[in-house]
Scaffold this active site. Sequence first.
Site, PDB file in Angstrom:
ATOM      1  N   GLN A 158      -5.837   1.968   7.821  1.00 17.11           N
ATOM      2  CA  GLN A 158      -6.428   1.198   5.789  1.00 17.11           C
ATOM      3  C   GLN A 158      -7.671   0.780   6.102  1.00 17.11           C
ATOM      4  O   GLN A 158      -8.124   0.807   4.786  1.00 17.11           O
ATOM      5  CB  GLN A 158      -5.289   1.075   5.324  1.00 17.11           C
ATOM      6  N   ARG A 189       2.252   1.645  -1.830  1.00 16.28           N
ATOM      7  CA  ARG A 189       1.706   2.644  -2.844  1.00 16.28           C
ATOM      8  C   ARG A 189       1.938   1.508  -4.794  1.00 16.28           C
ATOM      9  O   ARG A 189       2.274   2.008  -5.906  1.00 16.28           O
ATOM     10  CB  ARG A 189       2.154   3.405  -3.411  1.00 16.28           C
ATOM     11  N   CYS A 190       1.230   0.396  -3.766  1.00 12.40           N
ATOM     12  CA  CYS A 190       1.119  -0.578  -5.387  1.00 12.40           C
ATOM     13  C   CYS A 190      -0.063  -1.783  -4.796  1.00 12.40           C
ATOM     14  O   CYS A 190       0.238  -1.917  -3.652  1.00 12.40           O
ATOM     15  CB  CYS A 190       2.568  -1.316  -6.176  1.00 12.40           C
ATOM     16  N   GLU A 230      -2.183   3.629  -7.776  1.00 11.02           N
ATOM     17  CA  GLU A 230      -0.821   3.312  -7.569  1.00 11.02           C
ATOM     18  C   GLU A 230       0.153   2.874  -8.732  1.00 11.02           C
ATOM     19  O   GLU A 230       1.282   2.540  -8.730  1.00 11.02           O
ATOM     20  CB  GLU A 230      -0.592   1.916  -6.967  1.00 11.02           C
TER      21      GLU A 230
END
Lengths: 809, 284
Positions: free
Chosen positions: A240, A387-388, A763
């Site tokens: 990522q 996802r945040c 997110e």
Amino acid sequence: MKDEVTSREERIENLKGMGCSRKRVEDARFTQGKGNYVDDIKLDGMLFGDFVRSPYAHAKVVSINTEEAMKVPGVLAVLTAADLAPLGLHWMPTLAGDKQMVLADGKVLFQGQEVAFVVAEDRYAAADGIEAVEVEYEELEVLVDPFKSMGSDVVLREDTVDDAGKPVDGAHGPRKHHNHIFTWEAGDKDPTFEVIDAAEVVAEETMYYHRTHPCPLETCGCVASMDKVNGKLTLWGTFQAPHAIRTVVSLISGIEEHNIRVISPDIGGGFGNKVGAYPGYVCSVVASIVTGKPVKWIEDRMDNLMTTAFARDYWMKGRISATKEGKITGLHCHVTADHGGFDACADPTKFPAGFMNICTGSYDIPTAFLEVDGVYTNKAPGGVSYRCSFRVTEAVYFIERMIEVLAIELSMDAAELRRINFIKKEQFPYTAALGWEYDSGDYHTAWDKALKTVDYAGLRAEQAQRVEDFKAGKTRSLMGVGLSFFTEIVGAGPVKNCDILGLGMFDSCEIRIHPTGSAIARLGTISQGQGHATTFAQILASEIGLPADSITIEEGDTDTAPYGLGTYGSRSTPVAGAATAMAGRKIRAKAQMIAAYLLEVHDDDVEFDVDRFVVKGAPERFKTMKDIAFAAYNQAIPGIEPGLEAVSYYDPPNMTYPFGAYVCVMDIDVDTGTTDIRRFYALDDCGTRINPMVIEGQVHGGLTEALAVALGQEIAYDDMGNVKTGTLMDFFLPTAWEVPNYETDHTVTPSPHHPIGAKGVGESPHVGGVPCFSNAVQDAFRAFGLRHTNMPHDHWRIWKTANELGLHG
Amino acid sequence: MIPAAFEYYRPKDMAGVLSILEEHGDDARVMAGGHSLIPMMKLRMADVGHLIDLQDVEGMSEIDISGNTIRIGAMVTQHDIIDHHALSAAAPILREAALQIADPQVRYMGTVGGNVANGDPGNDMPGLMQCLDATFHLTGPDGEHTVAARDFYEAAYMTAREDDQVLTAVSMPKPAGGHAYEKQKRKIGDYATAAAAALIVKDGFTCASASIAMTNLSDTPVYSEAAGAALVGTSVDDAAVGAAVAAMLGDIDPTEDNRGPIAFKKHVAGVILRRAIERAWSRA
């Protein structure tokens, strides 16, 4: 000219710029199975590496015998810590300032830990080789509970104590105990305690945000290829943050950074799981250097779930105080954070608990205090943000549960309690008690719109009737109305606040306009499914007046892309999106000079209009961006260099603060614990909207992962540290069958400091969704005296709640 | 998730299958759809030196309905069951149950024979076959044998089938009366938290006969004769259903797993059976 008969509206439409639901350009290859993922990479002579993993959660490694494994046909090498130690590579730094064993160095700290790396001609031979490696373990006492770990004489990590057995300082200051990692505090302790102690009403609650896992469909993996002729290492991987990986690889391997090329090809979801560095990367690189051949390592599903970065595992104890009328006066939060055997969070250096200090949420809370204690246990390492933005899901869950508990304490409606405590529109920019400066917001408008759309009063009336019917024996089903209002903090971030391992968290975009009026833009981020190739081209289309369809977006190759910190924490649009707009504006500034020269007027006498520069007051006199691009390369213009290129490195002045209002209506079968989500309404305000269709897709995905976490997804351990949820049979990954219909909605409150006003959205739905689903379950039982019950709300736990409340007769 | 090396066979007829079984004994296993066996091999929990794929063996993929008897070949898939109109008309409980097994992709591959022969307590077909009082047809070196489904299961993965025998078909009398297959699961593709198969024949206003079997609540499927008996002769009122549930609870022996603790499973088993009986009775 043909352009003259095209209306301005048509010219805007032709660009497919911001605000348009342009179809995703990535989908042609993904829907046809033509994506190129790491495991699709096949190189001549490529070998395959895989791990011998520990069956024990805590054990001394007495001996490793590789003799039989070396006899397995196709097995070429077996690496152990003893082989890596001379290179200094048996341990590696984590992104959280801790260090992690690459291969077991005398002991193992969690089940599934990497013990040896078998390198073979193919993955079948590697699997047979793994079976043949003989490891003798001596089992040690297992600590899976952070509270027990903090009281135990057992020293999990020898590097946490000095020769006298006294704890030594960690990366973030003194340790309270040898199994303690850090203490992190924000806010004012004494004033907060004074306010809470003197308050009219105080609600207290302890909640456990269970351990879960991002579980991307594509597991982690890499291919390392060391070219011994030119000394260049090429590393393809599910990264990522490819540039950060390049720098880390350079720092730990000693290979100069220009000799390392990191490539993130197509990535099948990341959700935070693919930010950090894993032993598989290091071992593949070493194996390639040793063998002189490319080496591939790909996790299987169990490896991924059991060993690579988990998320959450926060024990949160809260106290919230208010006046009798419900005005919140103070908030205190203490977190015990279970990081497993190594602190492998991917948080900015100054934030070992991420942005947990956004836990005052969307509310005007004058005084607050947060303290977080990180602890080692015999569980897999990590603590990543699934996802945040960094720990924001935990923070929002905490405050949205505390609000509900306070509403119960006050016998108040939870929607009204939120309303009277929201930060008001005119208070922005708003400085929260724990330090953050919220850029913009209009919470009341969003909340009112949400409640009106779902007919909130009607829902409450229906719910009251249902409770009556239940008590009268007419139904065995209860109804929950789940509310959540969240404020995210994304777009890390200002370099003055945010770095990872000393790497400032700016991001970048480099644009080259081609002579015929098309372009390529390269960014420091990397899409894992977010649709960057679609949306960043739209930003540029609007900024430079060339059609999005004529703009290629490229990411993920460190030899070509400008340096950036990658994609996570909803930072791509806030940071790289801003860089894109700023680089576009540099292009436009030069284009303006060229246009003025071509039109034979002063620079200030032309203005930009959609896809062209026009002479002010004479719109029939213009040069399109296409004309200008051609001239930039092919016409000698006095005082202006040929070419049309720009690069921007954007260091954001602040984070962005997307927000949203969610409502979930759920029916619960009290006898079986099953849930049925009847309605889910999601209003998101992510500032300026670049592509509404992509936003909707992001919201659907984030909500689905929120549903998963709230209703069943967990990494569970038994007392011996065995992972109980290592396959997709037991680890809940929702399918279309389990997912309800989502209604999406929006308001638009642009970020005042972002070049295009965008805030990021990937997110938000996860952050806001988890408390919304959870609150729906808890709300269903409020009439029967429930204050709080921990997630995940799977069937048996809901049944247990009903059972404990005496609802089974 | 890579299995150990094994020999793969794909014989064309049953004689070929039996000769390989005879040669290798318990080191050989037959495979139908492979949905249970292959994952076990990949996890290296099943060590199969010689794998015999039944895909090319003829005569095991038919569904025959003649007179009062239904015969289903072992290689018939769950999808075939769902898709077979005459079978759905003759024994609708088969379709209702098959639709609750796994997901469409698995149902295209998963077979009736594999599902009943493997002896996995999580599988749905064994309990269903016990409810239907099915007969399992086994072929071995000594020729064909039959075993009642209700006598077939001994423990988890332990059945009355000998290592040198192949289960070739199941047969059953055409069921009469009302039916229901009720299953609670955590998600699509999951095994049952609790599942109940019920067949009830109505005579006037009373229950003439009832057959009840439960899935994934013991180390074998549970045919609860007592639960059925509790309904016979009653109007299947609340008291009778309560008695049937109580009888069933006496026959099951669930264990704790990720689906939940024993008390929860027993409670859900009762709720699921009650619903199955109510639906079967409403259709009787």
